[in-house]
Design an enzyme around this catalytic site. Structure first.
Site, PDB file in Angstrom:
ATOM      1  N   GLY A  46     -38.260 -50.537   0.415  1.00 20.93           N
ATOM      2  CA  GLY A  46     -38.713 -51.676  -0.380  1.00 20.93           C
ATOM      3  C   GLY A  46     -40.217 -51.807  -0.268  1.00 20.93           C
ATOM      4  O   GLY A  46     -40.814 -51.378   0.723  1.00 20.93           O
ATOM      5  N   GLN A  51     -48.346 -55.828  -0.672  1.00 23.35           N
ATOM      6  CA  GLN A  51     -48.541 -54.718   0.264  1.00 23.35           C
ATOM      7  C   GLN A  51     -49.438 -53.623  -0.298  1.00 23.35           C
ATOM      8  O   GLN A  51     -49.872 -52.744   0.449  1.00 23.35           O
ATOM      9  CB  GLN A  51     -47.191 -54.099   0.654  1.00 23.35           C
ATOM     10  CG  GLN A  51     -46.321 -55.041   1.461  1.00 23.35           C
ATOM     11  CD  GLN A  51     -45.043 -54.342   1.876  1.00 23.35           C
ATOM     12  OE1 GLN A  51     -44.076 -54.325   1.125  1.00 23.35           O
ATOM     13  NE2 GLN A  51     -45.040 -53.740   3.051  1.00 23.35           N
ATOM     14  N   CYS A  97     -41.519 -52.741   8.754  1.00 24.71           N
ATOM     15  CA  CYS A  97     -42.272 -53.060   7.539  1.00 24.71           C
ATOM     16  C   CYS A  97     -43.404 -52.040   7.419  1.00 24.71           C
ATOM     17  O   CYS A  97     -44.075 -51.752   8.408  1.00 24.71           O
ATOM     18  CB  CYS A  97     -42.846 -54.469   7.656  1.00 24.71           C
ATOM     19  SG  CYS A  97     -43.842 -54.965   6.235  1.00 24.71           S
ATOM     20  N   LEU A  98     -43.616 -51.527   6.217  1.00 26.83           N
ATOM     21  CA  LEU A  98     -44.678 -50.539   6.000  1.00 26.83           C
ATOM     22  C   LEU A  98     -46.061 -51.124   6.302  1.00 26.83           C
ATOM     23  O   LEU A  98     -46.999 -50.381   6.561  1.00 26.83           O
ATOM     24  CB  LEU A  98     -44.636 -50.014   4.564  1.00 26.83           C
ATOM     25  CG  LEU A  98     -43.356 -49.248   4.199  1.00 26.83           C
ATOM     26  CD1 LEU A  98     -43.350 -48.911   2.715  1.00 26.83           C
ATOM     27  CD2 LEU A  98     -43.226 -47.984   5.034  1.00 26.83           C
ATOM     28  N   HIS A 139     -36.414 -59.723   2.894  1.00 31.99           N
ATOM     29  CA  HIS A 139     -37.677 -59.256   3.492  1.00 31.99           C
ATOM     30  C   HIS A 139     -38.776 -59.151   2.426  1.00 31.99           C
ATOM     31  O   HIS A 139     -39.891 -59.641   2.618  1.00 31.99           O
ATOM     32  CB  HIS A 139     -37.423 -57.894   4.157  1.00 31.99           C
ATOM     33  CG  HIS A 139     -38.635 -57.237   4.741  1.00 31.99           C
ATOM     34  ND1 HIS A 139     -38.748 -56.934   6.083  1.00 31.99           N
ATOM     35  CD2 HIS A 139     -39.793 -56.796   4.164  1.00 31.99           C
ATOM     36  CE1 HIS A 139     -39.923 -56.367   6.294  1.00 31.99           C
ATOM     37  NE2 HIS A 139     -40.573 -56.255   5.142  1.00 31.99           N
ATOM     38  N   GLU A 140     -38.437 -58.507   1.291  1.00 32.00           N
ATOM     39  CA  GLU A 140     -39.461 -58.267   0.255  1.00 32.00           C
ATOM     40  C   GLU A 140     -39.880 -59.568  -0.434  1.00 32.00           C
ATOM     41  O   GLU A 140     -41.066 -59.766  -0.723  1.00 32.00           O
ATOM     42  CB  GLU A 140     -38.955 -57.255  -0.775  1.00 32.00           C
ATOM     43  CG  GLU A 140     -38.625 -55.869  -0.216  1.00 32.00           C
ATOM     44  CD  GLU A 140     -39.731 -55.240   0.603  1.00 32.00           C
ATOM     45  OE1 GLU A 140     -40.917 -55.548   0.373  1.00 32.00           O
ATOM     46  OE2 GLU A 140     -39.412 -54.440   1.510  1.00 32.00           O
ATOM     47  N   HIS A 143     -42.440 -61.511   1.392  1.00 30.71           N
ATOM     48  CA  HIS A 143     -43.825 -61.028   1.225  1.00 30.71           C
ATOM     49  C   HIS A 143     -44.548 -61.793   0.115  1.00 30.71           C
ATOM     50  O   HIS A 143     -45.766 -61.980   0.171  1.00 30.71           O
ATOM     51  CB  HIS A 143     -43.834 -59.535   0.842  1.00 30.71           C
ATOM     52  CG  HIS A 143     -43.813 -58.595   2.008  1.00 30.71           C
ATOM     53  ND1 HIS A 143     -44.827 -58.533   2.933  1.00 30.71           N
ATOM     54  CD2 HIS A 143     -42.914 -57.654   2.383  1.00 30.71           C
ATOM     55  CE1 HIS A 143     -44.545 -57.590   3.834  1.00 30.71           C
ATOM     56  NE2 HIS A 143     -43.379 -57.046   3.524  1.00 30.71           N
TER      57      HIS A 143
HETATM   58 ZN    ZN Z   1     -42.450 -55.581   4.588  1.00 34.06          ZN
END
Ligand code: ZN
Length: 169
Positions: A46, A51, A97-98, A139-140, A143
């Site tokens: 995701g 991000q 998380c990236l 989660h996304e 953000h």
């Molecule tokens: Zn994330």
């Protein structure tokens, strides 16, 4: 298509509340394609627009349920997504998380959620998700409000390389 740079913590843009998408134009289509490519290159399941430094309410998700051998990847571009229903039941699992490389956290999430959004062409969508897909959506979408999993985690740790392989970013 292009792989974009992923913004990492503590970059302040990760903490902003993102703006609603109003133009479903060619630039948006390019951005979505680039986000899919960036997510796959990372690799991740995701990615939210903040991000990659775009303060827009847009997330992409591509997830294959690896417990089901015949499962095909589920691919979503969600514009202006909103969680409209949450299960009472919650589950606790480890996520990454990236934007927080090298870290993982133990996070409690709703087991199932219903998400309303627009697709990339502005058409309304409603998705009922459970398990990992529900976790990825929560989660996304967090953000987009500047919320990171570390804000919700019971515990944040540095996984070993073996542990890191099990974690879906
Ligand atoms: Zn994330």
């Amino acid at each position: 298509m292009a792989v974009l740079d992923i913004v990492t913590f503590p970059e302040p843009s990760l903490r902003l509340k993102s703006k609603h998408v109003t133009n479903f134009d060619k630039d948006l289509q390019t951005l979505i394609d680039n986000m899919f490519e960036t997510m796959r290159a990372a690799p991740g399941v995701g990615l939210a627009a903040p991000q990659i430094g775009e303060s827009l309410r847009l997330v992409v998700v591509e997830y294959t349920d690896d417990e089901d051998e015949n499962a095909k990847p589920k691919k979503y571009a969600l514009i202006n997504p909103e969680i409209v229903k949450r299960s009472e039941e919650t589950v606790t699992a480890v996520e990454g998380c990236l934007s927080l490389p090298g870290l993982a956290g133990v996070v409690e999430r709703h087991e199932a959620v219903t998400v309303k959004a627009k697709n990339r062409f502005g058409k309304p969508l409603k998705i009922e998700a459970e398990g990992w897909l529900a976790r990825i959506f929560q989660h996304e979408i967090d953000h987009l409000d500047g919320v990171l999993y570390i804000d919700r985690a019971e515990e944040v740790f540095e996984p070993t390389p073996e542990e890191a392989e099990q974690i879906k970013d």
